[in-house]
Write an enzyme that holds these catalytic residues in place. Structure first.
Site, PDB file in Angstrom:
ATOM      1  N   CYS A 183       0.812  -1.216   0.000  1.00 19.13           N
ATOM      2  CA  CYS A 183       0.000   0.000   0.000  1.00 19.13           C
ATOM      3  C   CYS A 183       0.847   1.269   0.000  1.00 19.13           C
ATOM      4  CB  CYS A 183      -0.894   0.052   1.235  1.00 19.13           C
ATOM      5  SG  CYS A 183      -1.951  -1.381   1.371  1.00 19.13           S
TER       6      CYS A 183
ATOM      7  N   ARG B 190       5.060   0.009  -5.973  1.00 18.89           N
ATOM      8  CA  ARG B 190       5.033  -0.722  -4.707  1.00 18.89           C
ATOM      9  C   ARG B 190       4.122  -1.942  -4.777  1.00 18.89           C
ATOM     10  NH1 ARG B 190       6.640   2.449  -0.263  1.00 18.89           N
ATOM     11  NH2 ARG B 190       5.258   1.261   1.083  1.00 18.89           N
TER      12      ARG B 190
ATOM     13  N   TRP C 222      -2.929  -2.755  -1.607  1.00 14.66           N
ATOM     14  CA  TRP C 222      -2.537  -4.133  -1.899  1.00 14.66           C
ATOM     15  C   TRP C 222      -3.339  -4.976  -0.912  1.00 14.66           C
ATOM     16  CZ3 TRP C 222      -0.253  -8.410   0.405  1.00 14.66           C
ATOM     17  CH2 TRP C 222       0.317  -9.349  -0.462  1.00 14.66           C
TER      18      TRP C 222
ATOM     19  N   ASN D 285      -1.581   1.903   5.826  1.00 16.06           N
ATOM     20  CA  ASN D 285      -0.734   0.813   5.333  1.00 16.06           C
ATOM     21  C   ASN D 285      -0.310   0.001   6.545  1.00 16.06           C
ATOM     22  OD1 ASN D 285       1.167  -0.855   4.126  1.00 16.06           O
ATOM     23  ND2 ASN D 285       2.745   0.730   4.005  1.00 16.06           N
ATOM     24  N   GLY D 286      -0.467  -1.322   6.465  1.00 15.90           N
ATOM     25  CA  GLY D 286      -0.095  -2.177   7.591  1.00 15.90           C
ATOM     26  C   GLY D 286      -1.249  -3.127   7.880  1.00 15.90           C
TER      27      GLY D 286
ATOM     28  N   GLU E  95      17.817 -17.306  -8.535  1.00 19.47           N
ATOM     29  CA  GLU E  95      17.431 -15.949  -8.920  1.00 19.47           C
ATOM     30  C   GLU E  95      16.871 -15.904 -10.350  1.00 19.47           C
ATOM     31  OE1 GLU E  95      16.806 -13.333  -7.479  1.00 19.47           O
ATOM     32  OE2 GLU E  95      16.952 -11.758  -8.969  1.00 19.47           O
TER      33      GLU E  95
ATOM     34  N   LYS F 107      13.139 -14.606 -11.160  1.00 17.87           N
ATOM     35  CA  LYS F 107      12.867 -13.501 -12.097  1.00 17.87           C
ATOM     36  C   LYS F 107      11.829 -13.929 -13.120  1.00 17.87           C
ATOM     37  CE  LYS F 107      14.048 -10.512 -10.731  1.00 17.87           C
ATOM     38  NZ  LYS F 107      14.790 -10.405  -9.515  1.00 17.87           N
TER      39      LYS F 107
ATOM     40  N   GLU G 137       8.364 -14.374 -11.501  1.00 18.63           N
ATOM     41  CA  GLU G 137       7.762 -13.116 -11.053  1.00 18.63           C
ATOM     42  C   GLU G 137       7.092 -12.357 -12.188  1.00 18.63           C
ATOM     43  OE1 GLU G 137      10.170 -10.928  -7.536  1.00 18.63           O
ATOM     44  OE2 GLU G 137      11.365 -11.319  -9.298  1.00 18.63           O
TER      45      GLU G 137
ATOM     46  N   HIS H  17      17.436 -35.769  -7.550  1.00 23.44           N
ATOM     47  CA  HIS H  17      16.574 -36.077  -6.404  1.00 23.44           C
ATOM     48  C   HIS H  17      15.197 -35.456  -6.562  1.00 23.44           C
ATOM     49  CE1 HIS H  17      20.011 -37.845  -4.395  1.00 23.44           C
ATOM     50  NE2 HIS H  17      20.705 -36.797  -4.805  1.00 23.44           N
TER      51      HIS H  17
ATOM     52  N   LYS I 101       6.650  -4.301  -4.392  1.00 24.96           N
ATOM     53  CA  LYS I 101       8.082  -3.992  -4.373  1.00 24.96           C
ATOM     54  C   LYS I 101       8.600  -3.957  -2.945  1.00 24.96           C
ATOM     55  CE  LYS I 101      11.916  -2.367  -6.201  1.00 24.96           C
ATOM     56  NZ  LYS I 101      12.721  -3.455  -6.777  1.00 24.96           N
TER      57      LYS I 101
HETATM   58  C1  G6P Z   1       9.688  -8.243  -2.797  1.00 28.55           C
HETATM   59  C2  G6P Z   1      10.210  -7.707  -4.119  1.00 28.55           C
HETATM   60  C3  G6P Z   1      11.543  -8.357  -4.455  1.00 28.55           C
HETATM   61  C4  G6P Z   1      12.527  -8.181  -3.302  1.00 28.55           C
HETATM   62  C5  G6P Z   1      11.942  -8.668  -1.973  1.00 28.55           C
HETATM   63  C6  G6P Z   1      12.818  -8.254  -0.801  1.00 28.55           C
HETATM   64  O1  G6P Z   1       9.348  -9.583  -2.930  1.00 28.55           O
HETATM   65  O2  G6P Z   1       9.278  -7.943  -5.148  1.00 28.55           O
HETATM   66  O3  G6P Z   1      12.082  -7.774  -5.630  1.00 28.55           O
HETATM   67  O4  G6P Z   1      13.691  -8.907  -3.582  1.00 28.55           O
HETATM   68  O5  G6P Z   1      10.664  -8.080  -1.756  1.00 28.55           O
HETATM   69  O6  G6P Z   1      12.812  -6.861  -0.700  1.00 28.55           O
HETATM   70  P1  G6P Z   1      13.983  -6.006  -0.095  1.00 28.55           P
HETATM   71  O7  G6P Z   1      13.539  -4.578  -0.325  1.00 28.55           O
HETATM   72  O8  G6P Z   1      14.060  -6.340   1.351  1.00 28.55           O
HETATM   73  O9  G6P Z   1      15.221  -6.331  -0.839  1.00 28.55           O
END
Ligand code: G6P
Length: 611
Positions: free
Chosen positions: A2, A27, A74, A98-99, A484, A488, A491, A507, A606
């Site tokens: 949010c 965000r 969100w 937010n929260g 990673e 990616k 996501e 395995h 984000k």
């Molecule tokens: C969310 C974002 C990711 C990020 C993760 C951790 O899932 O979409 O891109 O890696 O949070 O966020 P931070 O700000 O702690 O790196």
């Protein structure tokens, strides 16, 4: 997650509210709304879905007024809908939050018993309804509002950043912060409250980061902040984000722009932190003359967690120190045995990830004498402020939800951190340190070469048509890279993808392999090359299409590989930095070919400010 904005302006505020909401789209959100005050009345406009829907509605019938609040939601409690979107109203008050209000059920029951009606399924709506109950029906002045505001906030359990606006009685934004980010801003056209500085780019000249527990109000002429009942002073600082640096700079997506920014980020990191063989982190000078601890614990989430996993290989190999890496959401609840002589290193792009922050708090409350460092891209963030030392990632604003440049910045800073400690603790010779630093300096040029191969990676997208998943394999520091790469892809393209330690493939994942499961193999000369190549052959033998990322010489590349993406020859620190770029491109171009929302993928946020 949010995004909150509040504006008390010197003129109309609708466009400032919308601008700020647009800047917070990154965000992650699924509905949006604003509420504007005009002649003692509050008028809300809210829409489910993207901000575009709200903009369309406001274009047809704008909201006039010189004070307002806005929100991108969100969903946590209640589906994404117009009714559940913020702002929420009580009698004469509007609130954005937010929260998570953890005791919302009991507050709701009490309010309903008192005859109060709810319009939404959210936890947040209890806030304006409590506030209007505290205020009563009468139109009180600022003093009574301060008491009612305090009284309301005191009843809330959980995490919150809240901004409230009254229909009458004062010209203030009322705010409270605990656990979720909130800052104040001021500029020529007004005063502001917002979830992050980016929201205020082009609006505020100065910002003030609120601390947890802060409560107060801001108007055009005054700001008052209280903490535990006493008034406190907080520092204003110049706005850290310019309007220009927050745009797409001609790229189609923020993610694409951020991928291309990586050589510049690495160059900035090297320029800022390396002078000859000296590595200096100004904001973590407590590392100078460091004595190696017994144990290092690294805690992070998402992509930042993957950077930590890579660093574990470096720390163990070069420092011979015991390293534990965990995702923050597990670490904070598993009663970890911390013990003395242990460092905590948290990694975070945003510095506001709720679980990472709580992991830090747990660590510090258990062992206050242990060092807690953070590698963070937002030096003003909660994580940075609560850690003993911060090494800024210097990646600049990252807007794409899928982290790219903050990830390679984390890898680069971690590599420098390992080299610094190894040199200072005399476990690495000056010659070796120089050799590794020389390799780090090659990263900038190597990344430029890789960025020039974007078309070659884009040409691979047909391999991801009509598939039932994708597998990414690597060993050693390339194993976290495989995680990673899969993350990616998952996501932003919404394809199922898994990263696996290549040696672990037998395995489980091997059962999935067929011609509709492309396998991306990361094979670096420095990391168990022959063993990875054996795994590659096992994959080929079962009919999978193979994409090989490697720094092997052409003549050594195995036959019948479906695609090869060459990497510059790296040393043990630099190969992961190189490999990240084609993996990011792969996810980016596959997502584009599938027409997904690259910068704001569905359901993702984000900055994950709730657990
Ligand atoms: C969310 C974002 C990711 C990020 C993760 C951790 O899932 O979409 O891109 O890696 O949070 O966020 P931070 O700000 O702690 O790196």
């Amino acid at each position: 997650m949010c995004g909150i904005i509040g504006v008390v302006g010197r003129g109309e505020v609708q466009s400032s509210l919308l601008d700020a909401l647009k800047r917070m789209e990154y965000r992650g959100y699924d509905s949006a709304g604003i509420c504007v005050r005009n002649s003692g009345f509050l008028t809300c406009r809210k829409e489910a879905g993207k901000l575009f829907n709200l903009e369309q509605s406001l274009a047809k019938s704008p909201l006039a007024g010189s004070a307002g609040i806005g929100h991108t939601r969100w969903a946590t409690h209640g589906i994404p809908s117009r009714e559940n979107a913020h702002p929420h109203l009580g009698a004469g008050v509007a609130v954005v939050h937010n929260g998570i209000i953890e005791n919302h059920e009991s507050l709701r029951k009490k309010l309903i018993a008192d005859g109060v009606n709810f319009q939404s399924e959210t936890d947040s709506e209890v806030i304006p309804l409590l506030l209007s109950t505290e205020l009563g029906a009468a139109e009180f002045g600022t003093v009574e509002m301060a008491e009612a505001w305090q009284c309301t906030v005191e009843q809330l359990e959980g995490t919150y950043a809240i901004v409230a606006l009254r229909a009458k009685g004062d010209d203030c934004l009322w705010f409270a912060r605990r656990g979720s980010p909130l800052l104040l801003g001021r500029g020529a056209a007004g005063v502001y409250a917002a979830s992050d500085a980016l929201a205020l780019a082009g609006l505020a000249d100065e910002v003030l980061y609120l601390e947890d527990g802060d409560i107060g109000c801001i108007s055009l002429s005054n700001v008052e902040i209280h903490q535990h009942g006493a008034q406190v002073e907080r520092c204003w600082q110049s706005m850290p984000v310019s309007e220009q640096s927050s745009g797409k700079a001609g790229f189609d997506h923020f993610m694409q722009k951020e991928i291309f920014e990586q050589p510049r980020v690495i160059a900035d990191i090297l320029n800022a932190y390396v002078q000859g063989v000296d590595i200096t982190f100004p904001e973590a000078s407590l590392l100078d003359d460091a004595v190696l601890p017994n144990r290092i614990v690294m805690v992070a989430c998402g992509t930042s967690y993957h950077a930590a996993l890579t660093a574990r290989y470096w720390l163990e190999r070069y420092l011979q120190v015991s390293v534990e890496v965990d995702v923050a959401s597990e670490y904070r609840y598993r009663n970890p045995v911390i013990g003395p002589d242990t460092w905590l290193i948290t990694l975070s792009q945003s510095g506001e990830t709720a679980d990472t922050l709580e992991a830090l708090r747990l660590f510090k409350s258990n062992t206050p004498d242990n060092l807690a460092l953070t590698l963070c891209n937002v030096p003003e963030s909660s994580l940075a402020r609560e850690s003993d030392g911060t090494i800024p990632l210097l990646a600049g604003v990252e807007v794409g939800v899928a982290s790219t440049k903050a990830y390679t910045a984390q890898l680069a800073v971690l590599a420098l951190l390992v080299l610094k400690i190894a040199y200072e603790c005399r476990v690495m010779s000056e010659a070796d340190t120089k050799r590794h630093l020389a390799a780090m300096r090659q990263v900038v040029d190597g990344m430029h070469v890789l960025l020039g191969h974007a078309d070659q990676v884009q040409a691979l997208t047909p391999l991801f048509d009509d598939i039932h998943g994708a597998l990414f394999l690597g060993r050693g520091p390339c194993f976290p890279l495989a995680l990673e790469g899969a993350l990616k892809l998952k996501e932003i393209s919404y394809l199922h993808a898994e990263g696996y330690a290549a040696g672990e493939m037998k395995h489980g994942p091997i059962a999935l392999i067929d011609s509709r499961l492309p396998v991306v193999v990361l094979a670096a000369r420095k990391y168990h090359l022959q063993k990875v190549l054996s795994n590659l052959r096992e994959v080929q033998a079962r009919g999978a299409k193979v994409i090989l990322l490697t720094d092997m010489a052409d003549q050594d590349i195995p036959d019948n590989v479906d695609a090869v993406i060459p990497l510059p020859e790296g040393d043990s620190f630099t190969t992961p930095l190189f490999a990240a770029i084609p993996l990011q491109f792969l996810a980016y171009y596959v997502a584009r070919s599938r027409g997904t929302d690259v910068d704001q993928p569905r359901n993702l946020a984000k900055s994950v400010t709730v657990e």
